[in-house]
Enzyme design. Structure first.
Site: not given
Ligand code: F6P
Length: 321
Positions: A104, A126-127, A170, A186-187, A211, A245, A253
């Protein structure tokens, strides 16, 4: 050019500060003043910008978040907003802008370019969903943060014979989820792209239980068709052997000190963006392709979303046995 401005925009990403520092110091090296625009396009419209000295960017290389702050802004999406932004830059004698941010934010950068302001974009999100670049500032740090969490969750899962659903960020892209799945063992992984159903997850986790596994992990991208609480509830109803859980990692993150990889990526991109601007380029984004940096048109980078290499879905599946 004698004066340019830099901003960080959209969701913050670890390494944004390292990029701002690199832009400022690369500018000083070439005799260019760098102004910092606070709170992204919102600050631009308000004319909230000030000169950044070398000292002002001291001690920020290792800090997460962004010292310039950031915002998501609707007003800049209108033609009126864009003209106002251009006017604010003129009022402050600013001849070019470097925008550090996600898709954006880069669309905003393209809009500025289209009204005649010289602009270079630096991908930071980060995405890892920005088209045209192998990676973006913040991805490596976020992934390492997620892996640290997954490793910890496995310790406690194993101790209790539990299965964990781990929801990661993401919005439209499952890159973090699929990589966390492969590298965190991860599975099963669910992303917006792979169409895995809740029943398939139940079957996979139950199979792990049969298993003899003492733990199981399902990584879910936040953009998947169902959310963590719904999935955890579904799995509980299915009685798959493991207790269930749920952990939603959320904004943990996004914070934290950038990794060496992100510091270097941000530093190189910042210096290169300044070089491009001073060479008369505009409407470009710095892309990392292989080990090299190259300018690609912002119009291309913002027209599409980066896709996950299909091989990664295969790796996640093969290694989950
Ligand atoms: O685009 C980065 C991101 O962390 C996405 O992974 C997440 O969907 C979004 O921003 C969350 O946005 P905000 O911090 O505005 O809630």
């Amino acid at each position: 050019m004698k004066r340019i401005a830099v901003m960080t925009s959209g969701g913050d990403a670890p390494g944004m500060n390292a990029a701002v520092r690199a832009v400022v110091r690369a500018g000083l090296d070439k005799g260019v003043e760098v102004y910092g625009i606070r709170q992204a396009y919102q600050g631009l419209l308000a004319g909230d910008m000030a000169l950044l000295s070398s000292r002002e960017v001291s001690g920020i290389l290792q800090r997460g978040g962004t010292v310039l702050q950031t915002a998501r802004n609707e007003a800049f999406k209108t033609a009126q907003g864009q003209m106002k932004g251009q006017r604010r830059l003129n009022e402050n004698g600013i001849e070019g802008v470097i925008v550090i941010g996600g898709d954006g934010s880069l669309r905003g950068a393209l809009a500025l370019h289209n009204v005649g302001v010289p602009v270079i974009g630096i991908p930071a999100s980060i995405d890892n969903d920005i088209w045209g670049t192998d990676t973006s500032i913040g991805v490596d740090t976020a992934l390492n943060t997620i892996l640290d969490a997954v490793d910890r969750l496995r310790d406690t899962a194993t101790s209790h014979n539990r299965a964990f659903v781990v929801e990661v960020m993401g919005r439209d892209c499952g890159y973090l989820a699929v990589m966390a799945g492969i590298l965190g063992g991860a599975e099963i992984v669910v992303t917006p792209e792979n169409g895995v159903t809740m029943n398939e997850i139940a079957v996979s986790l139950e199979d792990a239980y049969i298993r003899g596994k003492t733990h199981a992990i399902a990584v879910l991208a936040e953009g998947a068709p169902y959310q963590g609480p719904e999935l955890a509830h579904y799995l509980e109803q299915k009685h798959i052997g493991f207790e269930i859980r749920l952990t939603i990692l959320g904004h943990t993150q996004r914070g934290g000190s950038p990794t060496a990889f992100d510091r270097l990526l941000a530093t190189r991109m910042g210096v290169y963006a300044m070089e491009l601007l001073l060479n008369g380029e505009s409407g470009k984004m710095v892309a990392r392709i292989g080990r090299e940096q190259t300018p690609i048109p912002l119009a291309e980078a913002t027209a599409r979303t980066r896709q996950i290499t299909p091989e990664y879905f295969d790796l996640a599946r093969i290694l989950s046995r």
